[in-house]
Design a protein around this motif. Structure first.
Motif, PDB file in Angstrom:
ATOM      1  N   UNK A 282     -13.618 -36.086 -11.364  1.00  0.00           N
ATOM      2  CA  UNK A 282     -14.846 -36.181 -13.019  1.00  0.00           C
ATOM      3  C   UNK A 282     -15.583 -35.695 -13.449  1.00  0.00           C
ATOM      4  N   UNK A 283     -16.195 -37.075 -13.452  1.00  0.00           N
ATOM      5  CA  UNK A 283     -17.860 -36.968 -13.854  1.00  0.00           C
ATOM      6  C   UNK A 283     -18.376 -35.611 -12.383  1.00  0.00           C
TER       7      UNK A 283
ATOM      8  N   UNK B  10      -9.788 -25.863 -21.080  1.00  0.00           N
ATOM      9  CA  UNK B  10     -10.252 -25.284 -19.707  1.00  0.00           C
ATOM     10  C   UNK B  10     -10.091 -26.456 -18.456  1.00  0.00           C
ATOM     11  N   UNK B  11     -11.121 -27.221 -18.769  1.00  0.00           N
ATOM     12  CA  UNK B  11     -11.627 -28.461 -17.488  1.00  0.00           C
ATOM     13  C   UNK B  11     -10.532 -29.436 -17.861  1.00  0.00           C
ATOM     14  N   UNK B  12      -9.828 -29.573 -19.412  1.00  0.00           N
ATOM     15  CA  UNK B  12      -8.803 -30.939 -19.342  1.00  0.00           C
ATOM     16  C   UNK B  12      -7.610 -29.768 -18.555  1.00  0.00           C
ATOM     17  N   UNK B  13      -7.178 -28.586 -18.665  1.00  0.00           N
ATOM     18  CA  UNK B  13      -5.853 -28.000 -18.630  1.00  0.00           C
ATOM     19  C   UNK B  13      -6.082 -27.729 -16.644  1.00  0.00           C
ATOM     20  N   UNK B  14      -6.905 -27.544 -16.293  1.00  0.00           N
ATOM     21  CA  UNK B  14      -7.196 -27.284 -15.216  1.00  0.00           C
ATOM     22  C   UNK B  14      -7.323 -28.581 -14.321  1.00  0.00           C
ATOM     23  N   UNK B  15      -8.013 -29.153 -14.415  1.00  0.00           N
ATOM     24  CA  UNK B  15      -8.520 -30.432 -13.555  1.00  0.00           C
ATOM     25  C   UNK B  15      -7.815 -31.542 -13.762  1.00  0.00           C
ATOM     26  N   UNK B  16      -8.086 -32.585 -15.153  1.00  0.00           N
ATOM     27  CA  UNK B  16      -7.555 -33.708 -15.985  1.00  0.00           C
ATOM     28  C   UNK B  16      -6.467 -33.379 -16.190  1.00  0.00           C
ATOM     29  N   UNK B  17      -5.336 -32.491 -16.674  1.00  0.00           N
ATOM     30  CA  UNK B  17      -4.109 -32.772 -16.510  1.00  0.00           C
ATOM     31  C   UNK B  17      -3.008 -33.158 -15.223  1.00  0.00           C
TER      32      UNK B  17
ATOM     33  N   UNK C  44      -4.719 -33.132 -12.956  1.00  0.00           N
ATOM     34  CA  UNK C  44      -4.724 -35.045 -11.625  1.00  0.00           C
ATOM     35  C   UNK C  44      -4.554 -36.388 -12.111  1.00  0.00           C
ATOM     36  N   UNK C  45      -4.014 -36.249 -13.340  1.00  0.00           N
ATOM     37  CA  UNK C  45      -3.851 -37.574 -14.490  1.00  0.00           C
ATOM     38  C   UNK C  45      -2.210 -37.864 -14.857  1.00  0.00           C
ATOM     39  N   UNK C  46      -1.342 -36.629 -14.107  1.00  0.00           N
ATOM     40  CA  UNK C  46      -0.309 -36.538 -15.082  1.00  0.00           C
ATOM     41  C   UNK C  46       0.781 -36.881 -13.900  1.00  0.00           C
ATOM     42  N   UNK C  47       1.661 -37.187 -14.074  1.00  0.00           N
ATOM     43  CA  UNK C  47       3.233 -37.596 -13.121  1.00  0.00           C
ATOM     44  C   UNK C  47       3.245 -36.531 -11.785  1.00  0.00           C
ATOM     45  N   UNK C  48       3.578 -35.999 -12.643  1.00  0.00           N
ATOM     46  CA  UNK C  48       3.834 -34.414 -12.667  1.00  0.00           C
ATOM     47  C   UNK C  48       2.651 -33.266 -12.486  1.00  0.00           C
ATOM     48  N   UNK C  49       1.089 -33.864 -12.435  1.00  0.00           N
ATOM     49  CA  UNK C  49       0.874 -32.620 -12.948  1.00  0.00           C
ATOM     50  C   UNK C  49       1.229 -31.820 -14.160  1.00  0.00           C
TER      51      UNK C  49
END
Length: 72
Positions: A35-36, A57-64, A66-71
């Motif tokens: 992420x950095x 968009x970065x949060x929705x397309x990359x972080x979530x 990557x981080x949420x159990x089911x994408x």
């Protein structure tokens, strides 16, 4: 720039883990580095400015995904 970004990200991820919104074992250096790196890359390519839409968009397309159990 890297260390403050990683520190802030780790705080956010830990809060998400406490609220069971993200994987309990996701807080590792690979996730924070990815992420950095994306943040620094986009900052350079976009002249250092991030719009609210770009952050969302970065949060929705990359972080979530990557981080949420089911994408997300």
């Amino acid at each position: 720039m890297v260390e403050p970004t990683v520190q802030l990200l780790s705080e956010v991820v830990i809060r998400g883990m406490e609220g069971e919104e993200v994987w309990s074992d996701v807080a590792d250096s690979y996730v924070f580095d990815a992420v950095a790196a994306a943040t620094m890359y986009r900052s350079k390519m976009c002249a250092g400015e991030w719009s609210d839409q770009a952050l969302e968009e970065m949060t929705d397309r990359l972080m979530l995904p990557l981080l949420r159990p089911h994408g997300g």
